[in-house]
Design an enzyme around this catalytic site. Sequence first.
Site, PDB file in Angstrom:
ATOM      1  N   ASP A 182      26.024  42.801 -13.646  1.00  0.00           N
ATOM      2  CA  ASP A 182      26.940  43.860 -13.444  1.00  0.00           C
ATOM      3  C   ASP A 182      28.482  43.344 -13.147  1.00  0.00           C
ATOM      4  OD1 ASP A 182      26.720  43.282 -10.870  1.00  0.00           O
ATOM      5  OD2 ASP A 182      27.033  45.513 -10.035  1.00  0.00           O
ATOM      6  N   ASN A 183      28.688  42.324 -12.540  1.00  0.00           N
ATOM      7  CA  ASN A 183      30.085  41.550 -12.182  1.00  0.00           C
ATOM      8  C   ASN A 183      29.721  40.349 -11.360  1.00  0.00           C
ATOM      9  OD1 ASN A 183      29.791  44.270 -10.081  1.00  0.00           O
ATOM     10  ND2 ASN A 183      29.698  42.398  -9.253  1.00  0.00           N
ATOM     11  N   LYS A 186      18.904  50.353  -8.884  1.00  0.00           N
ATOM     12  CA  LYS A 186      20.076  50.934  -8.316  1.00  0.00           C
ATOM     13  C   LYS A 186      20.814  51.897  -9.483  1.00  0.00           C
ATOM     14  CE  LYS A 186      24.932  49.171  -7.165  1.00  0.00           C
ATOM     15  NZ  LYS A 186      25.673  48.132  -6.734  1.00  0.00           N
ATOM     16  N   CYS A 190      30.492  47.738  -9.237  1.00  0.00           N
ATOM     17  CA  CYS A 190      29.187  48.506  -9.695  1.00  0.00           C
ATOM     18  C   CYS A 190      29.292  49.617 -10.477  1.00  0.00           C
ATOM     19  CB  CYS A 190      28.517  49.102  -8.265  1.00  0.00           C
ATOM     20  SG  CYS A 190      28.292  47.565  -7.069  1.00  0.00           S
ATOM     21  N   HIS A 241      23.931  54.327  -9.030  1.00  0.00           N
ATOM     22  CA  HIS A 241      25.360  54.293  -8.578  1.00  0.00           C
ATOM     23  C   HIS A 241      26.289  54.994  -9.753  1.00  0.00           C
ATOM     24  CE1 HIS A 241      28.221  52.145  -5.738  1.00  0.00           C
ATOM     25  NE2 HIS A 241      28.258  53.378  -5.725  1.00  0.00           N
ATOM     26  N   HIS A 246      23.064  41.353  -4.451  1.00  0.00           N
ATOM     27  CA  HIS A 246      24.036  42.285  -3.592  1.00  0.00           C
ATOM     28  C   HIS A 246      23.541  41.915  -2.189  1.00  0.00           C
ATOM     29  CE1 HIS A 246      26.460  45.375  -2.254  1.00  0.00           C
ATOM     30  NE2 HIS A 246      27.060  45.802  -3.356  1.00  0.00           N
ATOM     31  N   LYS A 270      34.508  39.316  -7.928  1.00  0.00           N
ATOM     32  CA  LYS A 270      34.181  40.368  -7.909  1.00  0.00           C
ATOM     33  C   LYS A 270      35.451  41.251  -7.707  1.00  0.00           C
ATOM     34  CE  LYS A 270      31.270  44.110  -5.926  1.00  0.00           C
ATOM     35  NZ  LYS A 270      30.018  44.468  -5.055  1.00  0.00           N
ATOM     36  N   ASP A 291      22.725  42.094  -9.628  1.00  0.00           N
ATOM     37  CA  ASP A 291      23.822  42.717  -9.061  1.00  0.00           C
ATOM     38  C   ASP A 291      24.853  41.634  -8.283  1.00  0.00           C
ATOM     39  OD1 ASP A 291      25.538  44.431  -7.549  1.00  0.00           O
ATOM     40  OD2 ASP A 291      24.002  45.792  -6.976  1.00  0.00           O
ATOM     41  N   ASP A 292      25.793  41.566  -8.479  1.00  0.00           N
ATOM     42  CA  ASP A 292      26.770  40.457  -7.976  1.00  0.00           C
ATOM     43  C   ASP A 292      26.336  39.136  -8.134  1.00  0.00           C
ATOM     44  OD1 ASP A 292      28.123  42.659  -6.998  1.00  0.00           O
ATOM     45  OD2 ASP A 292      27.970  42.083  -4.718  1.00  0.00           O
ATOM     46  N   ARG A 304      28.145  49.791 -14.588  1.00  0.00           N
ATOM     47  CA  ARG A 304      27.150  50.322 -15.206  1.00  0.00           C
ATOM     48  C   ARG A 304      27.200  51.596 -16.251  1.00  0.00           C
ATOM     49  NH1 ARG A 304      23.274  48.549 -11.095  1.00  0.00           N
ATOM     50  NH2 ARG A 304      24.520  46.934  -9.902  1.00  0.00           N
ATOM     51  N   SER A 320      24.349  51.347  -3.941  1.00  0.00           N
ATOM     52  CA  SER A 320      24.280  49.862  -3.422  1.00  0.00           C
ATOM     53  C   SER A 320      23.396  50.156  -2.288  1.00  0.00           C
ATOM     54  CB  SER A 320      25.517  49.383  -3.284  1.00  0.00           C
ATOM     55  OG  SER A 320      26.252  49.094  -4.364  1.00  0.00           O
TER      56      SER A 320
END
Length: 567
Positions: A290-291, A129, A76, A131, A243, A321, A36-37, A80, A154
């Site tokens: 994810d990004n 996660k 997010c 989301h 994240h 992001k 994540d991130d 996904r 998140s």
Amino acid sequence: MGTPAPWSVLLLAVLVGLCTSPVAQGKPNFIVILADDLGWGDLGANWAETKETPHLDELAAEGTRFVDFHSAASTCSPSRASLLTGRLGVRNGVTHNFAISSVGGLPLNETTLAEVLRAAGYSTAAIGKWHLGHHGHHHPIFRGFDYYFGIPYSHDMGCTDTPGYNVPPCPPCPQHSAATSPTNKDCYTDVALPLFENLTIIQQPVDLSSLVEQYMEAAARFIQQARDSSRPFFLYLALAHMHVPLQIAPPPDRGIYGAALREMDALVGHVKHLADSCGKGSTLLWFTGDNGPWMQKCELAGRLGPLLGAWQRAQGGSPAKQTTWEGGHRVPALAYWPGHVPAKRSSHAMLSTLDVFPTLVALAGATLPPNRRFDGMDVSPVLFGLSDVGHKVLLHPNSGAAGKDGAVEALRLAQYKAFYTTGGAKACDGSIGPEEHHRPPLIFNLDRDIQEQEPLDVASREYQAVLPAISRAYAQALEDIATDNTTVADYSKDPAAVPCCSTQHVACRCHAPTSHTASLDQHTDGRATRLCLEGTVMTLKRAAGFNHENCAADNFVMKMKQKQLTT
């Protein structure tokens, strides 16, 4: 998040020792790890200045590293949704993030990768996660996963007793009295962050310091259970790292972000060891993000490497992001599958998280769902080293920056990148680049300008030569989307959809604060006592025809699903 305790590592080793040989059907197992991130430069194999990822670097050395790999969106939920459907948000309906009170989620008429693989005989689990909607049948248990263990969104979308590091910081959950209004409007104080196992909240608020440990144990249990049943498995492991908030005690020689990155790296190393010990060569492990990094978090944001988005930085705002700059969607990606995926290889094929769905479906011997079009493609020839040709055209949607949510605001054609809208994302200094629409588009040649610093001169021969092809590709893409079987997600909100295991306690605590720790220790299997989830679970039970509202039946729906699988 926290560092794995020694006893948890011992438990993992014991479970590894119990693994049996590869499944009789000959189908490969799949582990997809989604960070994540994570910044492209957060991987040592990508960026020499990064020293905290020895296990990921080992994974790269023993497998294939993809240097031109992209998330399907730059935030997010849309990212996904696209990974699990192989379709962009303008097709699957998920164009921006869901809230804690969201009624909807990934539309129910969209078929997930887990649903396809389960129908093909796979055991399926989502750990981490989600989301993509937690209310009603949007919960992962109803989206093709046999088992779920994780947080519904998140981990900054709910308070905890140990809030960790954030910019700006958020206060811990209130203990006894009603929540007070935080100085940071992005902080949540009214509702604690929940941890689910299947349909049940087992902890609220989550103990972030033990989350890594709990994810490791859940993954090991699931893989062993799949092996015991002689079924191939699909594990979707969606990490909380990197994240914010970052929950770790950094040693003196490293900063907070570096320490958290090393912790994530160690977790990936454990998962790789688990996969190998269960039959080396039987499991494809695919790691990606994810990004890109959340630059407004300053020193707690990831590393862009060379993806500076220099043109945008000069205008103000973030190039990471939420944006369509390379720093927003170009992510680390590694594939590891001994005997199948070549080792010590770097691929320059232009690939995407959109490709995970069709590729795994093909490798499983299954078929894609009918009556819809896919943005991803089967890239197994690239995985196997037989080709280095990926997408010729890749679309990049707006993910919370300037422009309409989900709209295709940038396009990649070979080495050329065209921007139709820029700006709109916050940088560390608080600046937000002005929203600008570009007609004709800004065009960069990434082969010689990976920093996206100087767009081609509109009057130049190169710009005039490539513009017609870009314009055609853009028009064809929009026409293809307009004539597809698309869906629209329900983004309505209702306070009743907020996950809350006890409305009798402040911040929805599962237990009174003074007895919380003791109550967790009373359960014989070392995990939290199962609790009724007020509202959501009973809604699901009524949908299944169950009307007795009592805690003894809190797994009724899950048992119904398990019975269906065995008959």
